[in-house]
Design an enzyme around this catalytic site. Structure first.
Site, PDB file in Angstrom:
ATOM      1  N   LYS A 168       0.814  -1.210   0.000  1.00  0.00           N
ATOM      2  CA  LYS A 168       0.000   0.000   0.000  1.00  0.00           C
ATOM      3  C   LYS A 168       0.855   1.271   0.000  1.00  0.00           C
ATOM      4  O   LYS A 168       0.469   2.260  -0.631  1.00  0.00           O
ATOM      5  CB  LYS A 168      -0.960   0.009   1.183  1.00  0.00           C
ATOM      6  N   THR A 169       1.996   1.266   0.681  1.00  0.00           N
ATOM      7  CA  THR A 169       2.854   2.453   0.667  1.00  0.00           C
ATOM      8  C   THR A 169       3.366   2.722  -0.744  1.00  0.00           C
ATOM      9  O   THR A 169       3.449   3.869  -1.188  1.00  0.00           O
ATOM     10  CB  THR A 169       4.043   2.282   1.634  1.00  0.00           C
TER      11      THR A 169
ATOM     12  N   ASP B 142      -3.362   7.118   5.083  1.00  0.00           N
ATOM     13  CA  ASP B 142      -2.994   5.712   5.241  1.00  0.00           C
ATOM     14  C   ASP B 142      -3.523   5.206   6.582  1.00  0.00           C
ATOM     15  O   ASP B 142      -3.800   5.989   7.493  1.00  0.00           O
ATOM     16  CB  ASP B 142      -1.469   5.579   5.178  1.00  0.00           C
ATOM     17  N   GLU B 143      -3.650   3.887   6.711  1.00  0.00           N
ATOM     18  CA  GLU B 143      -4.140   3.255   7.949  1.00  0.00           C
ATOM     19  C   GLU B 143      -5.465   3.896   8.380  1.00  0.00           C
ATOM     20  O   GLU B 143      -5.687   4.194   9.563  1.00  0.00           O
ATOM     21  CB  GLU B 143      -3.101   3.380   9.070  1.00  0.00           C
TER      22      GLU B 143
ATOM     23  N   GLN C  43      -7.270  -5.120  10.145  1.00  0.00           N
ATOM     24  CA  GLN C  43      -6.171  -4.671  10.996  1.00  0.00           C
ATOM     25  C   GLN C  43      -6.590  -3.512  11.898  1.00  0.00           C
ATOM     26  O   GLN C  43      -5.740  -2.755  12.370  1.00  0.00           O
ATOM     27  CB  GLN C  43      -4.972  -4.275  10.134  1.00  0.00           C
TER      28      GLN C  43
ATOM     29  N   ARG D  68       2.646 -10.257  10.477  1.00  0.00           N
ATOM     30  CA  ARG D  68       3.950  -9.580  10.610  1.00  0.00           C
ATOM     31  C   ARG D  68       5.056 -10.450  10.030  1.00  0.00           C
ATOM     32  O   ARG D  68       6.155  -9.964   9.758  1.00  0.00           O
ATOM     33  CB  ARG D  68       4.291  -9.298  12.083  1.00  0.00           C
TER      34      ARG D  68
END
Length: 667
Positions: A32-33, A227-228, A257, A593
């Site tokens: 996504k980044t 983001d997030e 998440q 993770r």
């Protein structure tokens, strides 16, 4: 279109849809980044100036990574000038809290704030809450200060004022929190300080109440990225709506998440995004580039049981991978030792310690894990001990803030650091503005203090910030006092000079900008930012809570304490209608993770707050398809007088009873 090469079809769609509202549902490890940075490049290529673009995320580490990627991407796409130089105009990439600091400083006079207002961290805020409780005649024996603070923080996240909160208070505890809040506001105002929640709510109020300021920022940032997004609270959502006048807003998030409801995050911001932006285009990023198929299959099986989520199935084209190892230990000490033993084996086989993480549900679990790591000689770093929260570092930064804008909060902190012989009675009179009523000794000490501050103030904007910090340490007497403090004092002195070294990274900025950058970074550090500062020089296994691990990734991840009542935590009940899905999302975050392999562990008994608890395995373990898991069950035989009779139906082995010889045998 070289910048689109290497992007999959969904990523390309997200990058090339630059106008209007876009909701990107991004699975874990889906790049996504990369999508956000390439999308910003695409917007700039379309003719939009870089300074018209805003990107907001949640941690300094994530924002710094985004800025670095943007600089590399924009530099590679830029054309050199006639002299062969490449000049890159950068968009604004920051955190919500840093954005608030920037906006509030630009308009501090409208709010009656000093330009260099103090930003209180958790310990500062807790101290102010205790003072407010005392002023409101509530005892810490009657109410836990952290519970009062939590209630106030949640109310701020909802946009409430102390008056509104008191009006709606239905219980004695709520009324107490409201009364404390009113006095807390007075304390903060007198100290010229804001807490983390204030950075958000006061920014929102400023934009809401001042049309000229709001329109200025709407014009400045015509393309907005968040983001997030699943981690936003009500105030952050409303601030976004105020800024997004042009409708060009791209939010990226993952319901699976969402793990911060306890601090006000509202999952509905993502689930109901189209209510605020009706013509939104939804794009799903479902290909995971981080993890093996085994890890993805396990995490999909876990999260599929949640109902409050949009339809999304993550997949990967990576290798199949090794099965998930599940360790069933007799107690927490043996669990920790087996984890440390496996980590030692990985390191001996060539894995870097920094490629390994141990994560857990509760902070108290770290103690026994640390003991095991020390015994095995495994280097480790425990997240949570923040450099900028050390008392001596905060003292130096408080001096710096006081030099810039004399506020009572910083004055009260530093006037007797080092000790100057100004007692509490004199201190109270000074803070009340009655300097003439203090003792002659206190007057002399105060005069010397004022002279030192005046001398430092003359040069603060003329020299690099690291030079100013060094002068503060020397001229105020801090260095001499710390040197006189023996070994502990020398260690603390090393910490303040580490601050000086850190400040050199701002040497390329003008002194006033460097000072502001240092003060902002020091105030807004998170656990993840701490690991980010050290990972280049410290090759160590990382120990952290699952909440702290959010956004990080490691080839090897150990998830410990998988016991019913611990993880999932007490109160989780799949049979009720309560929102119990967050604990499952936490486990999903923990699993994802990992890149190469996951290790799960649980203890049959665990000492919790002085009592031995007998545990059942976490129900999450049973939710993972059996073919993905490889179990290891140590069974203790009589050994040096400690142990129990093994179950003949289980795999047999020897397990030592202390931190001594290696006697465990896995069969």
């Amino acid at each position: 279109m070289d910048h689109l090469k290497g992007l999959n079809a969904a990523q390309q769609e997200a990058v090339c849809t630059i106008n209007g509202a876009v909701l990107v549902l991004a699975g874990a490890g889906s790049g996504k980044t990369r999508v956000i940075t390439h999308r910003i490049l695409e917007i700039i290529r379309s003719g939009v100036p870089a300074n018209r673009i805003l990107a907001v995320t949640f941690t300094n580490k994530a924002a710094a990574e985004m800025r670095e990627r943007l600089h590399q991407l924009l530099s590679s796409a830029a054309q050199p000038d006639d002299f062969g130089e490449v000049s890159v105009a950068m968009p604004t990439a920051t955190t919500f809290h840093s954005l608030g600091v920037r906006i509030l400083r630009e308009h501090h006079e409208r709010l009656g704030l000093p330009k260099h207002f103090a930003i209180y961290d958790r310990s500062d805020t807790m101290r102010a809450i205790k003072s407010a409780m005392e002023a409101a005649n509530y005892s810490v024996k009657e109410f836990e200060p952290k519970n009062i603070l939590s209630a106030i923080s949640k109310a701020k996240g909802e946009g409430e004022t102390p008056e509104q909160y008191l009006l709606n208070a239905k219980s004695y505890g709520a009324r107490a929190a409201g009364e404390v809040w009113k006095r807390y506001e007075v304390i903060m105002r007198e100290a010229g300080a804001l807490d983390f929640d204030d950075l958000l709510i006061k920014t929102y109020n400023l934009l809401r109440d001042h049309e000229d300021i709001r329109k200025g920022y709407q014009e400045r940032w015509q393309y907005i990225h968040v983001d997030e997004f699943q981690d936003t609270n009500k105030i952050q959502m409303e601030t976004l709506r105020l800024l997004a006048e042009h409708g060009n807003v791209c939010v990226v998030g993952d319901v699976d998440q969402s793990i911060y409801s306890w601090r006000g995050a509202q999952i509905k911001n993502l689930l109901q995004f189209e209510e605020h932006f009706p013509d939104v285009k939804q794009i799903k990023l479902e290909e995971n580039y981080r993890s093996t198929k085994v890890i993805i299959d396990a995490s999909n099986a876990i999260i599929a049981k949640n109902k409050q989520r949009p339809d999304k199935t993550v997949y990967t084209n990576n290798e199949e991978g090794e099965p998930i190892i599940c360790i069933y230990a007799e107690n927490e000490k043996n669990e920790a030792r087996e984890v440390a033993k496996k980590i030692k084996g990985l390191i001996d086989a060539g894995t870097k310690p920094s490629e390994i993480a141990i994560i857990y549900r509760m902070n108290f679990q770290s103690r026994v894990l640390e003991e095991a790591m020390i015994t095995k000689g495994v280097p480790y770093q425990l997240l949570g001990t923040k450099f900028f929260e050390r008392a001596e570092v905060k003292d130096v930064l408080s001096y710096l803030r006081y030099i810039l804008s004399e506020n009572k909060g910083d004055f009260a902190r530093i006037i007797n650091v080092p000790k100057r012989g100004i007692g509490k009675v004199s201190m109270d009179k000074i803070l009340a503005g009655d300097r003439q009523a203090i003792t002659p000794q206190a007057k002399g000490a105060l005069m010397n203090f004022d002279m030192v501050i005046s001398k430092l103030r003359e040069k603060v904007y003329e020299q690099p910030v690291d030079v100013t910090l060094r002068a503060i340490i020397e001229d105020t007497g801090l260095e001499a006092a710390l040197r006189a403090g023996g070994d502990e004092g020398e260690e603390r002195l090393q910490n303040v000079y580490e601050l000086v070294a850190l400040a050199t990274k701002y040497s390329h900025l003008q002194p006033n900008e460097a000072v502001e950058q240092l003060l902002e970074e020091s105030a807004l550090q998170s656990d993840q930012d701490e690991i980010g500062n050290k990972e280049d020089v410290v090759d160590a296994v990382r120990l952290m809570t699952i909440h702290s691990s959010k956004g990080l990734e490691f080839p090897h991840v150990f998830i410990t304490g998988l016991e019913k009542g611990l993880f999932p935590h007490e109160g989780f009940d799949p049979g009720t209608k309560r929102d119990n899905e967050e604990e499952r999302r936490l486990f999903y975050v923990a699993l994802t993770r990992a890149g190469k392999r996951v290790y799960l562990s649980m203890a049959q008994t665990r000492m919790v707050f002085g009592s031995t608890r007998y545990n059942e395995p976490s129900p999450f373990i049973g939710d993972i398809p059996q073919e993905l898991v490889e179990e290891e069950r140590p069974v203790v035989q009589q050994h040096r007088g400690i142990g129990f009779t093994p179950d003949p139906n289980k795999k047999r082995g020897l397990l030592d009873d202390d931190w001594g010889a290696e006697t465990t045998v896995w069969l």
